[in-house]
Motif scaffolding. Structure first.
Motif, PDB file in Angstrom:
ATOM      1  N   ASP A  85       0.755  -1.240   0.079  1.00 26.27           N
ATOM      2  CA  ASP A  85       0.017   0.046   0.187  1.00 26.27           C
ATOM      3  C   ASP A  85       0.864   1.352  -0.106  1.00 26.27           C
ATOM      4  N   SER A  86       2.096   1.022   0.383  1.00 26.43           N
ATOM      5  CA  SER A  86       2.815   2.293   0.217  1.00 26.43           C
ATOM      6  C   SER A  86       4.195   2.274  -0.682  1.00 26.43           C
ATOM      7  N   GLY A  87       4.913   3.137  -1.233  1.00 27.43           N
ATOM      8  CA  GLY A  87       6.167   3.105  -1.875  1.00 27.43           C
ATOM      9  C   GLY A  87       7.288   2.366  -1.260  1.00 27.43           C
ATOM     10  N   SER A  88       7.463   2.770  -0.048  1.00 29.90           N
ATOM     11  CA  SER A  88       8.472   1.999   0.869  1.00 29.90           C
ATOM     12  C   SER A  88       8.218   0.443   0.977  1.00 29.90           C
ATOM     13  N   GLY A  89       6.987   0.155   1.163  1.00 27.39           N
ATOM     14  CA  GLY A  89       6.697  -1.203   1.304  1.00 27.39           C
ATOM     15  C   GLY A  89       6.713  -2.126   0.062  1.00 27.39           C
ATOM     16  N   ARG A  90       6.467  -1.484  -1.083  1.00 27.78           N
ATOM     17  CA  ARG A  90       6.696  -2.133  -2.410  1.00 27.78           C
ATOM     18  C   ARG A  90       8.185  -2.277  -2.795  1.00 27.78           C
TER      19      ARG A  90
END
Length: 279
Positions: free
Chosen positions: A238-243
């Protein structure tokens, strides 16, 4: 004597208080075991950002762990040494029965395929060309890289000499250097090796797809912690850092997992391999 009894009483109170002040699991640190398909140093580099993310979301340290080879990893899982474990589909089928690990997450849309790799310059065009050769595998119970490949070779009546090495990474290097004519692997680890500079190998054969690896929790882990962990994993994309974290471990977005998700693997009837616990 009264003073001694008084001291013992308060030491007991302190012990009970400190125990209750620990985590709901009775542990202050959770261990996340990752199947060693690649070198320990590479896995630690890839998975540490995920450990940091989970530490933040669970409110307690989550420590990366692996093993020197896949059979050792198997022993540690069956002995319950990991609170959380990333394991291949066959491992999950085995270890959900004993010692009872419970799947909480898996890749949402991906299917796992076994592959056979040969040297880029090899003139072999089909599996039949491997007749009488030495073929390297990461471990006897590696689901896609070993079990699916060997099942296909046996179905085709191809005779070969199996050789087991320490990891998927070792398989690809053995083929690249000409120590074996071919080797079994999976697309994720081959892609990772190629990103790290592996050259000179190509895919000869690819199996049909099955439900991929499981992220599973030890049956002793508190349900509250398992639920927090599951939500954190499913929300990663759900977030850029998570991806970025998912990309770092070569995983696609995760979804909640159910025990029945691996019924396709159970349907293969793979009861010829049994992983024993240490006595």
């Amino acid at each position: 004597m009264k003073l001694q009894a008084y001291l013992i009483f308060w030491l007991l109170i302190l012990f009970l208080t400190s125990t209750q002040a620990g985590s709901a699991d009775g542990k202050n640190v959770l261990t996340f075991g990752v199947v060693p398909q690649e070198s320990s140093s590479k896995l630690a580099e890839q998975w540490t950002p995920l450990m940091n993310y989970l530490t933040e979301h669970l409110g307690k340290p989550v420590r990366f762990a692996t093993a020197p080879d896949i059979p050792t990893f198997e022993k540690r899982v069956i002995n319950g040494e990991y609170d959380i474990a990333y394991m291949n589909p066959y491992h999950y089928v085995e270890f959900s029965d004993n010692p009872g690990y419970q799947a909480i997450a898996r890749e949402a849309v991906k299917r796992i395929h076994g592959i056979v790799v040969v040297r880029q310059a090899s003139e072999i065009k089909t599996l039949a060309g491997l007749e009488g050769s030495t073929i390297v595998f990461p471990a006897p119970a590696a689901f896609a890289a070993t079990i699916l490949v060997r099942a296909e070779l046996e179905k085709l009546g191809i005779s070969y000499t199996p050789k087991f090495v320490s990891s998927h990474e070792s398989v690809y290097l053995n083929v690249q250097k000409g120590f074996a004519l071919a080797g079994g692997g999976i697309e994720r680890t081959l892609d990772s090796a190629q990103k790290e500079g592996l050259r000179g190998v190509r895919v000869l054969w690819r199996s049909e797809g099955f439900t991929p690896h499981a992220i599973a929790v030890n049956p002793q882990l508190a349900q509250e912690s398992a639920n927090l962990l599951q939500r954190a994993l499913v929300n990663l994309a759900d977030s850029g850092s998570g991806r970025e974290i998912l990309e770092g471990v070569n995983l696609q977005p995760l979804t909640s997992a159910e025990h029945a998700d691996w019924d396709d693997v159970r349907g293969l009837g793979l009861d010829f391999i049994h992983i024993e616990a240490d006595q």
